[in-house]
Design a protein around this motif. Structure first.
Motif, mmCIF file in Angstrom:
data_model
loop_
_atom_site.group_PDB
_atom_site.id
_atom_site.type_symbol
_atom_site.label_atom_id
_atom_site.label_comp_id
_atom_site.label_asym_id
_atom_site.label_seq_id
_atom_site.Cartn_x
_atom_site.Cartn_y
_atom_site.Cartn_z
ATOM 1 N N ASP A 137 -4.114 1.113 9.203
ATOM 2 C CA ASP A 137 -3.219 0.994 8.055
ATOM 3 C C ASP A 137 -3.673 -0.192 7.216
ATOM 4 O OD1 ASP A 137 -0.759 0.198 6.441
ATOM 5 O OD2 ASP A 137 -0.080 2.045 7.410
ATOM 6 N N ARG A 147 0.404 8.214 11.456
ATOM 7 C CA ARG A 147 0.102 9.339 10.567
ATOM 8 C C ARG A 147 -1.345 9.782 10.771
ATOM 9 N NH1 ARG A 147 1.435 11.248 4.944
ATOM 10 N NH2 ARG A 147 -0.522 11.932 3.987
ATOM 11 N N LYS A 168 -7.031 15.049 3.890
ATOM 12 C CA LYS A 168 -7.125 13.586 3.747
ATOM 13 C C LYS A 168 -8.550 13.113 4.017
ATOM 14 C CE LYS A 168 -5.097 9.346 5.770
ATOM 15 N NZ LYS A 168 -6.285 8.718 6.352
ATOM 16 N N ASN A 171 0.838 -1.191 0.000
ATOM 17 C CA ASN A 171 0.000 0.000 0.000
ATOM 18 C C ASN A 171 0.875 1.242 0.000
ATOM 19 O OD1 ASN A 171 -2.924 -1.092 0.559
ATOM 20 N ND2 ASN A 171 -1.606 -2.168 2.007
ATOM 21 N N PHE A 172 0.296 2.357 -0.448
ATOM 22 C CA PHE A 172 0.952 3.666 -0.415
ATOM 23 C C PHE A 172 2.302 3.666 -1.136
ATOM 24 C CE2 PHE A 172 -1.406 3.635 3.816
ATOM 25 C CZ PHE A 172 -2.504 4.318 3.321
ATOM 26 N N HIS A 226 3.563 6.979 5.252
ATOM 27 C CA HIS A 226 3.530 6.264 3.979
ATOM 28 C C HIS A 226 4.924 5.930 3.466
ATOM 29 C CE1 HIS A 226 -0.760 7.945 3.002
ATOM 30 N NE2 HIS A 226 -0.709 7.265 4.118
ATOM 31 N N ASP A 227 5.872 6.777 3.775
ATOM 32 C CA ASP A 227 7.239 6.574 3.309
ATOM 33 C C ASP A 227 8.045 5.870 4.400
ATOM 34 O OD1 ASP A 227 9.433 6.688 1.658
ATOM 35 O OD2 ASP A 227 9.448 8.877 1.459
ATOM 36 N N GLU A 265 -3.051 3.919 10.953
ATOM 37 C CA GLU A 265 -2.342 4.212 9.703
ATOM 38 C C GLU A 265 -0.968 4.824 9.976
ATOM 39 O OE1 GLU A 265 -2.852 7.129 5.861
ATOM 40 O OE2 GLU A 265 -4.664 6.137 6.631
ATOM 41 N N ARG A 298 4.764 1.693 -1.082
ATOM 42 C CA ARG A 298 5.908 1.364 -0.211
ATOM 43 C C ARG A 298 6.769 0.308 -0.915
ATOM 44 N NH1 ARG A 298 1.758 0.893 4.755
ATOM 45 N NH2 ARG A 298 2.002 2.946 5.724
ATOM 46 N N TYR A 352 10.237 0.967 7.222
ATOM 47 C CA TYR A 352 8.842 1.374 7.134
ATOM 48 C C TYR A 352 8.190 1.185 8.503
ATOM 49 C CZ TYR A 352 8.916 1.763 2.004
ATOM 50 O OH TYR A 352 9.173 2.152 0.709
ATOM 51 N N GLU A 365 6.923 12.359 1.903
ATOM 52 C CA GLU A 365 5.512 12.003 1.740
ATOM 53 C C GLU A 365 4.682 12.295 2.996
ATOM 54 O OE1 GLU A 365 4.255 10.815 -1.121
ATOM 55 O OE2 GLU A 365 6.249 10.966 -2.030
ATOM 56 N N ASP A 366 5.351 12.530 4.109
ATOM 57 C CA ASP A 366 4.665 12.639 5.393
ATOM 58 C C ASP A 366 5.067 13.944 6.082
ATOM 59 O OD1 ASP A 366 3.532 9.752 5.549
ATOM 60 O OD2 ASP A 366 5.674 9.461 5.148
#
Length: 555
Positions: free
Chosen positions: A134, A128, A224, A61-62, A109-110, A106, A64, A120, A172-173
């Protein structure tokens, strides 16, 4: 989650397990009448991502897709995988009556490299968005089903709550606003202030939990939620919370609200709180108050699903706390009592040292005395290995029988870290830092390795006896014999009484065990370890078995 270095110095039916081998009998005539007692719980602690992959469709996902360091990326474990193992009876056979999952909210993402390779947020401690799960771990429907299936088997669910920090900042975050977090000085742990008003490590933004300044939601979060079509719902829920509680809209209360929503929605039974000593203690007193309110609200709306009248249970991770400290944790310049600030139990970082340095009697007496005196009404969570502790009791997994005996028969709560029962490797070539403690669950060994099966069977027998007898973890210990080590545990709560006698390091073959301090002549007993029935004659029982352990209960 340890993100720093701290060395704590020592102060029936027979069923077939997933291994295909014969497993321990789960017969016990009193099981249906045995109350669940948190202070004696047998807790299984697992990393959601490392336990069992129940749904390969959610593994990526995202985007990764970067190459992480060894065991520093997502490996595929998920909520569905845990549920499948609940349904298969794995936890029942092990005598587990509570499961603690690493955080499932969640994650960033990075990934980031903290000096040990790209990582990760597979461990769950890099939040996040606290309001979402997540997708690597699963969906809220998956979580609802997990709680339902666990409760059907009398197993409680403990989630892991993080209030102290967000996830790291990446391209990304984005970093949370400066009125939400601090990103300056890194903690040096030399004082209360330099443990609470600082970041655990560089690039792990510290939530301003002490702040009295009202804050707005981070722009990235509102954006979001709008994209996900739930902005209005989330805002309405926040408005309702702050109206009911009259709390100011400060960072800690937003996060407390988001965490306690999981109680209201899913009926989870407890929280293990992360990095507790890195915030002011009043954070946790408020957290417990809202947990209790949420649990009562859930029970009111789900009367047919209420397991019992136990209150919501909270466990503190105060890194370095040991049972010898009693109710206090000492920062050097200040002592704090976390039991009186929202916690029923604290993780006991001292246990592994006590287990290594004491014989059975020294260990059991120390813990029984502490828990029935200065810690009466509370408990500690004992462990032999953990996701954070680089000095486990049995790093090379050569003392699996001893580890199980000392952990599962000690007063207090027991934490079985996933794979303790099966010798999962804690030394993995090519890993850096704590990654070696977080290998994938060794299901193949359980299936194919005879030594693993033998160790697992020992943990199963002791675990089931512990689960069926609150006296083991929550009772009073008394030595009966030192020639061959025999002791009793006694427990009473209301009309319920529980008395057992246990023998360790007994001679194999025929053995006499004195029991007259607990059981009268003519009493029918069962040794659950060898699965045979005996009768008390002349104040003792005679057991003929190939084992050096006896677990005696009334039939």
């Amino acid at each position: 989650m340890k993100k720093y270095t701290f060395l704590f110095l020592p102060l029936v039916f027979l069923i077939t397990s997933c291994s295909g081998s014969k497993s321990v009998s789960m017969h016990n005539k009193n099981t249906s009448k045995t109350p669940f007692v948190w202070e004696g719980a047998n807790v299984y602690f697992l990393l959601t991502d490392r336990f069992y992959n129940g749904n390969t469709a959610n593994d990526l996902n995202f985007n990764r897709t970067k190459t992480p360091g060894k065991l520093r990326g997502f490996e595929g474990g998920d909520i569905i995988g845990i549920t499948k193992k609940i349904e298969s009876g794995y936890f029942e056979r092990l005598g587990i009556n509570a499961i603690w999952l690493t955080p499932i909210v969640e994650q960033i993402h990075d990934g980031v490299d903290e000096g040990t390779g790209l990582s990760y947020g597979f461990h769950g401690y890099w939040a996040r968005d606290w309001t979402a799960l997540d997708p690597n771990f699963g969906t809220k429907e998956d979580l609802a089903n997990l709680v339902k299936k666990a409760h059907e088997k009398g197993i409680r669910i403990i989630l892991d709550g993080v209030i102290n920090h967000t996830g790291p900042v990446t391209p990304e975050d984005p970093v949370w606003p400066s009125d939400w977090v601090r990103t300056g000085v890194v903690c040096d742990y030399k004082s209360f202030e330099n443990t609470t008003m600082c970041t655990l490590v560089d690039n792990l933004p510290d939530v301003r939990t002490e702040s009295t300044q009202e804050v707005q939601l981070p722009p990235f979060l509102t954006e979001k939620w709008k994209k996900e079509g739930r902005y209005e719902k989330e805002i309405a829920s926040l408005d309702e919370f702050f109206k009911r509680t009259n709390y100011p809209r400060t960072p800690k209360y937003y996060i407390i609200k988001w965490l306690t929503d999981y109680i209201v929605e899913f009926g989870i039974d407890g929280y293990r709180a992360d990095t507790v000593k890195h915030t002011n203690e009043d954070v946790w007193a408020d957290f417990k108050k809202e947990c209790d309110y949420a649990f009562e609200a859930w029970k009111k709306h789900h009367p047919l699903q209420v397991l019992d009248q136990n209150p919501f249970y909270t466990i503190a991770e105060v890194y370095g706390y040991g049972i010898s400290g009693g109710q206090d944790y000492d920062f050097g310049d200040r002592k704090v009592n976390y039991f009186q600030n929202g916690f029923n139990s604290m993780i006991n970082f001292e246990f592994k040292w006590n287990a290594a340095q004491n014989n059975y009697e020294g260990l059991f007496t120390k813990y029984s005395n502490a828990l029935n005196n200065e810690l009466k009404g509370y408990s500690v969570l004992n462990y032999m290995s953990s996701h954070d502790d680089g000095q486990p009791f049995d790093a090379n997994r050569t003392k699996g029988i001893e580890a199980g005996t000392k952990l599962l028969l000690s007063p207090g709560m027991s934490q079985v870290y996933y794979g303790d029962e099966s010798g999962r490797s804690l030394v993995v070539e090519g890993t850096n830092g704590d990654a070696t403690l977080r290998s994938n669950m060794n299901w193949d060994d359980i299936l194919n390795n005879q030594e693993t099966k033998n160790t697992l069977l020992h943990w199963q027998k002791l675990g089931q006896f512990r689960k069926n007898h609150p006296a083991i973890g929550a009772g009073i210990h008394q030595q009966i014999s030192s020639e061959f080590y025999v002791f009793s545990r006694t427990f009473s709560k209301g009309a319920f009484e529980d008395n057992v006698i246990i023998g360790l390091d007994l001679p194999k073959g025929k053995k006499e065990i004195p029991v007259n301090s607990i059981f009268e002549n003519g009493t029918k007993l069962r040794d659950t370890y060898s699965d045979q029935n005996v009768e008390v004659i002349d104040g003792k029982v005679i057991i003929d078995s190939d084992f050096d352990v006896a677990l005696l209960e009334r039939t």
